[in-house]
Write a protein that holds these residues in place. Structure first.
Motif, PDB file in Angstrom:
ATOM      1  N   ALA A 217       0.693  -1.225  -0.017  1.00  0.00           N
ATOM      2  CA  ALA A 217      -0.139   0.096  -0.137  1.00  0.00           C
ATOM      3  C   ALA A 217       0.896   1.450   0.011  1.00  0.00           C
ATOM      4  N   LYS A 218       2.045   1.048   0.440  1.00  0.00           N
ATOM      5  CA  LYS A 218       2.997   2.207   0.569  1.00  0.00           C
ATOM      6  C   LYS A 218       4.015   2.069  -0.404  1.00  0.00           C
ATOM      7  N   ASN A 219       4.155   0.946  -1.350  1.00  0.00           N
ATOM      8  CA  ASN A 219       4.950   1.088  -2.343  1.00  0.00           C
ATOM      9  C   ASN A 219       6.492   0.870  -1.804  1.00  0.00           C
ATOM     10  N   THR A 220       6.648   0.468  -0.728  1.00  0.00           N
ATOM     11  CA  THR A 220       7.643   0.612   0.048  1.00  0.00           C
ATOM     12  C   THR A 220       8.189  -0.922   0.867  1.00  0.00           C
ATOM     13  N   MET A 221       9.580  -1.383   0.637  1.00  0.00           N
ATOM     14  CA  MET A 221      10.036  -2.371   1.358  1.00  0.00           C
ATOM     15  C   MET A 221      10.849  -1.939   2.423  1.00  0.00           C
TER      16      MET A 221
END
Length: 121
Positions: free
Chosen positions: A77-81
């Motif tokens: 949802a945050k396009n984050t790893m």
């Protein structure tokens, strides 16, 4: 063009913690493989951790040197790893890079510019 940008690096004392983030310019659900690598001065870039998304679920993999201390995760949802790093050691000092591989042929891979992590004694 897909872009990855790492953040969260810094200077920390041995035994401390840091949380690295890798923000993508696109929907990361299109990446079936994402991971972290690191490169210390004078050394080759080495694998740290990866997270693989399959139809059967998500699997993670870690280098022996970080098992039990680092945790990789992703938040679509945050396009984050993320890479949560605990119990840091001076030998963890390196530039940390995130890598992502698209699910679609020809499965290009992308790298971020890196973030410096320095662990003091």
């Amino acid at each position: 063009q897909v872009q990855l940008v790492e953040s969260g690096g810094g200077l920390v004392q041995a035994g401390g913690s840091l949380r690295l983030s890798c923000a993508a310019s696109t929907n990361i659900s299109t990446f079936n493989v994402m991971g972290w690598f690191r490169q210390a001065p004078g050394k080759q870039r080495e694998f740290v951790a990866s997270i693989l998304t399959r139809t059967s679920g998500i699997s993670t993999n870690y280098a022996d040197s970080v098992k039990g201390r680092f945790t990789i995760s992703r938040e679509n949802a945050k396009n984050t790893m993320f890479l949560q790093m605990n119990s840091l050691k001076p030998e963890d000092t390196a530039v940390y890079y995130c890598r992502a591989v698209l699910s679609f042929l020809p499965k290009p891979e992308y790298w971020g510019p890196g973030t410096q992590v320095t662990v003091s004694h």
